[in-house]
Each structure stands twice: as C-alpha cells, then as structure tokens.
Design a protein around this motif. Structure first.
Motif, mmCIF file in Angstrom:
data_model
loop_
_atom_site.group_PDB
_atom_site.id
_atom_site.type_symbol
_atom_site.label_atom_id
_atom_site.label_comp_id
_atom_site.label_asym_id
_atom_site.label_seq_id
_atom_site.Cartn_x
_atom_site.Cartn_y
_atom_site.Cartn_z
ATOM 1 N N ARG A 282 0.622 -1.077 0.527
ATOM 2 C CA ARG A 282 0.278 0.213 0.220
ATOM 3 C C ARG A 282 0.723 1.148 0.271
ATOM 4 N NH1 ARG A 282 -4.494 0.112 4.542
ATOM 5 N NH2 ARG A 282 -3.630 2.035 5.166
ATOM 6 N N GLU B 256 0.517 6.537 -0.546
ATOM 7 C CA GLU B 256 -0.776 5.830 -0.233
ATOM 8 C C GLU B 256 -0.853 5.260 -1.316
ATOM 9 O OE1 GLU B 256 -2.838 6.405 2.627
ATOM 10 O OE2 GLU B 256 -3.850 4.812 3.410
ATOM 11 N N ARG B 257 -1.699 4.114 -1.665
ATOM 12 C CA ARG B 257 -2.489 3.784 -3.137
ATOM 13 C C ARG B 257 -3.751 4.433 -2.396
ATOM 14 N NH1 ARG B 257 -0.678 0.236 -6.662
ATOM 15 N NH2 ARG B 257 1.127 -1.294 -5.537
ATOM 16 N N ASP B 258 -4.583 4.397 -3.512
ATOM 17 C CA ASP B 258 -5.988 5.228 -3.084
ATOM 18 C C ASP B 258 -6.516 3.686 -3.098
ATOM 19 O OD1 ASP B 258 -6.229 4.577 -6.029
ATOM 20 O OD2 ASP B 258 -6.648 6.964 -6.673
ATOM 21 N N GLY C 115 -6.268 1.644 -6.022
ATOM 22 C CA GLY C 115 -4.739 0.560 -6.005
ATOM 23 C C GLY C 115 -4.445 1.383 -6.773
ATOM 24 N N HIS C 116 -4.375 3.342 -7.306
ATOM 25 C CA HIS C 116 -3.686 3.934 -8.206
ATOM 26 C C HIS C 116 -2.804 5.087 -7.175
ATOM 27 C CE1 HIS C 116 -5.580 2.918 -11.738
ATOM 28 N NE2 HIS C 116 -6.463 3.178 -11.406
ATOM 29 N N TRP C 117 -1.034 5.067 -7.364
ATOM 30 C CA TRP C 117 -0.677 6.505 -6.635
ATOM 31 C C TRP C 117 -1.449 8.049 -7.120
ATOM 32 C CZ3 TRP C 117 2.135 3.429 -3.472
ATOM 33 C CH2 TRP C 117 2.161 2.621 -3.320
#
Lengths: 127, 297
Positions: B231, B265-267, B270-272
């Motif tokens: 994450r 942190e990934r949102d 799952g994206h940066w």
C-alpha cells in the motif's frame, strides 16, 4: 518438492506470500515441478524458513485459485502441471510482466522513446 | 467439549489498551495509545530507542500503572489480574532480574511447578542448544544468557499470550532463527498470541502478521506486514516539480538539491497519487525498514 526449493527474502519489498506464489508459478512453468508432485506442508515451509504459517497458507490458497495446484484430501497440495504448449500465449506473457514493467520504467526514466527500445528488443529476440 | 471451551476463550481479546498516557520526569513516554491484539496474531512493535516500546509493553501487562487509560488482559483489568489469567501469559523483559540467587536449572524447576502445561523436554533440549550451563547461578550469567534462560522459561510454559521485549538482542543469528521458528509455529498451530518489540525489522517481516510503528509515544501506523509493502511507496520528485507534490503524504523530506521524497499511499482503487505518473517522478517500493526510516525521521 522440498521446502528448501523456495527462496524467501523477508526484507524484499515484495510480500512473502507473493514471493511464494511467483516461485511456484515459475517452477511449474519451467517444468521443475511435475504434475502430481506434492508441495511441502504449510508447517514444513513455515518451519524451514521461520515464517508465519498463515503467510504460507495464503500463498497456497492463491496458487490453488489460479489452478496451479489442487488440494488432495489427506495428502496436501499437488501440482497441476501444464505443458508449456498447453499454456496460452497470454499466460506465458503474464510471467514476463514484472520484467517488462521494470524495462518500461527504466526507459521512461532515461526519457527514451518507445521506437528505439522496441527495435533493440526485437533484435535481441532474433526476429 | 475441549474445542468448545477453547472457542469461548478465544473470543476474548488477549490484550487491549485504550487511551494510554504515561510520563517519565516530565517527558511523555506514551501519548494516548489504543491497541488491541486478535487471538493468534503476531504483532511486531517497532520503534527507535526511547520510543516507549518497553513502557507500552509494561503498561499493557499491568506491570506499571499509567497516568491515564485502561489496559485489559483476557478481558480482565491488567492491574488486577487473576492467577488464572497470569498462568496463561509469559513475558520476557529486556533485562530479566528475578530469582538471580538460583541456578538456571533450579529456577526452571521451581517456576515449572506453577504451570499446568510445562514442557520439561523443551527445557532440557533448549538449554543444551542455546549453550546455557544449567548449574551456573543466574546472577553469574551474562545479560544475553540470562535473557535466553528467560525465553526458555516463557516458551516452556506454553502460554496463550507470549510477550517478548527485544528478544533478538540476546541471541546469535542461529538461536534467533530458532526462536522465530518457535514463535511462528506456535502462533500458526496452537493459536498463541504474540507481541514482540524489536528493532531488527527483518525478524518482524518473517513472523509478524501485523506491525505497529511507535514513534515519540504515539502509534504512527498499524497494519498487516503484507499491506505495508503493497500500500505504501516512496515518491521521489525532482526539485523543479515539487509544486506538483500531493498534499496528502505520510512523510515529506526535502533533500539538499531541492528534490522531494514523500511516502504515499494507494487510493481505494489501487492507484498512486497523480504526481507519480509525471515524467521525471519515480516510485520506489519500500521494505518495512525503509518505510520505518522514512516516517520516523
């Protein structure tokens, strides 16, 4: 298969459960693990590498859901090997995905356009 | 019947604290800590020297009375534990001092009588493997040997809750690996709940199911070991792009050349953060140790 066949790097940025799944994929795709061969028990892997058994169970569960292994009652996990030819092209390509992403990242950092990278790669592939 | 009994027992949280505050001579050692351990989990507590790890452990077990907050062990107030609850716990302090006038063997024989599930064979085997002379007085052992004897005592009692304060310090790499193996297998097979503090992060990565970062008396982060690796990452941005840096980040460091390092942190999908895809930006995967260094600095 012996638990020592797995190579666990606890400090790597890749979680241990993924390292196990990835290595099983490779060992099976590469033919080192044959159809019907039994995986070491969760306890053996956890004990040998001094890792949490739940991590090993998680990895085996994923391998099972991917169809790499099957659970045999009273025996444990057995390899379902597919001969390389039996694997689709996209399955085999998926095994290269991490390296391809790494390559793309490097090319990006070096600000290289796609064309010369692809030309060089094509040459390396001998086509 | 036995299985049923165990199930009702395990429904009770082995260790839980809320709102813990404690001070030493004016400096805040614990600054409002909430923490609970699920049965069968292995929680690794990381923190720099002086972060408050030992104080937290002692307060969680009722070995010191905090200025504020509450600690419970198996549902009972930690400061008034019943003998029955105490028999289910084993705690190894960083510097064990009790019963120093006995030899290692005498102490283990004596203490063993209080535990219904005492594993005598384990004691004999492990004393040999960890090179402890059973007939030497505890007071004459080195601090490392002394802690090893205490680890043997703790493991031989087959506790349901095992609490270890910096156990790695006393052990050479071979014995350390052996201890980790014991901890991992007991948690996985007997459902032992384990809390251990350490500054050797790789030990924690092997056996811990969860990790808690303690920094200046506060819990900075608490999540599963796998999750921390998946994450969080370090986003590096060159100086000229620092305006594009996301406002939300766990830590933010500016380097001498003006470039920026942020822990992001990934949102939910799952994206940066967006800045990660800008040309010149770099996202580095972080091991636990790197992550800790980034956020504790």
């Amino acid at each position: 298969m012996d638990a020592s066949l797995l190579n666990i790097q606890p400090t790597a940025s890749e979680p241990i459960y993924r390292q196990i799944v990835e290595q099983l994929r490779r060992l099976i795709a590469g033919g080192q693990l044959e159809h019907g061969e039994l995986l070491p028990s969760v306890r053996d892997v956890a004990g040998f590498h001094a890792i949490n058994p739940m991590t090993v169970s998680r990895a085996y569960g994923i391998a099972e859901s991917e169809g790499l292994v099957e659970r045999l009652r009273g025996k444990g996990m057995a390899v379902i090997a597919m001969r390389k030819a039996a694997q689709s092209e996209s399955q085999r390509l998926a095994l290269l995905e991490p390296q391809l992403q790494e390559l793309a990242r490097h090319a990006h950092e070096l600000e290289l356009p796609a064309a010369p990278v692809l030309r060089r790669l094509t040459k390396l592939l001998g086509e | 019947m036995n299985a049923m009994l165990r199930e009702t027992e395990s429904a009770i949280v082995p260790l839980a604290v809320s709102g813990l505050v404690h001070c030493y001579e004016g400096s805040n050692a614990l600054n409002g800590i909430d923490l609970a351990l699920e049965p069968g989990s292995v929680l690794g507590l990381i923190g720099r020297n002086g972060a408050g790890k030992s104080t937290l452990i002692r307060a969680m077990l009722g070995l010191l009375e905090p200025l504020a907050g509450e600690a419970r062990v198996f549902g009972e107030p930690a400061l008034q534990l019943s003998d029955a609850a105490k028999a289910r716990i084993a705690y190894v302090p960083q510097q064990p001092e009790a019963l120093a006038w006995l030899t290692a063997q005498q102490m283990l024989d004596f203490v063993g009588r209080f535990y219904p599930r005492w594993d005598k064979a384990f004691v004999t085997n492990t004393l040999g493997r960890w090179r402890i002379q059973p007939n030497k007085l505890l007071a004459k052992l080195s601090p490392g040997e002394r802690q090893r004897v205490d680890l043997i005592r703790a493991l031989a009692s087959q506790p349901e809750l095992l609490v270890l304060d910096e156990p790695a310090a006393a052990l050479d790499p071979v014995a350390r690996r052996e201890l980790l193996r014991e901890v991992a297998l007991r948690a996985g097979e007997s459902g032992t709940t384990v809390l251990f503090s350490t500054h050797i992060v790789s030990d924690l990565e092997r056996v811990a199911s969860e990790v808690a970062f303690l920094h200046q008396g506060k819990l900075l982060m608490r999540c599963s070991v796998d999750e921390t690796k998946e994450r969080y990452a370090r986003l590096w941005l060159p100086g000229k792009m620092s305006a594009a840096a996301p406002t939300q980040s766990l830590s933010r460091r500016r380097h001498d050349d003006g470039s920026l390092s942020l822990v992001v942190e990934r949102d939910a999908s799952g994206h940066w953060p967006e800045a990660a895809s800008l040309p010149g930006a770099r996202v580095d995967a972080l091991g636990l140790e790197d992550l800790f260094v980034e956020i504790a600095e």
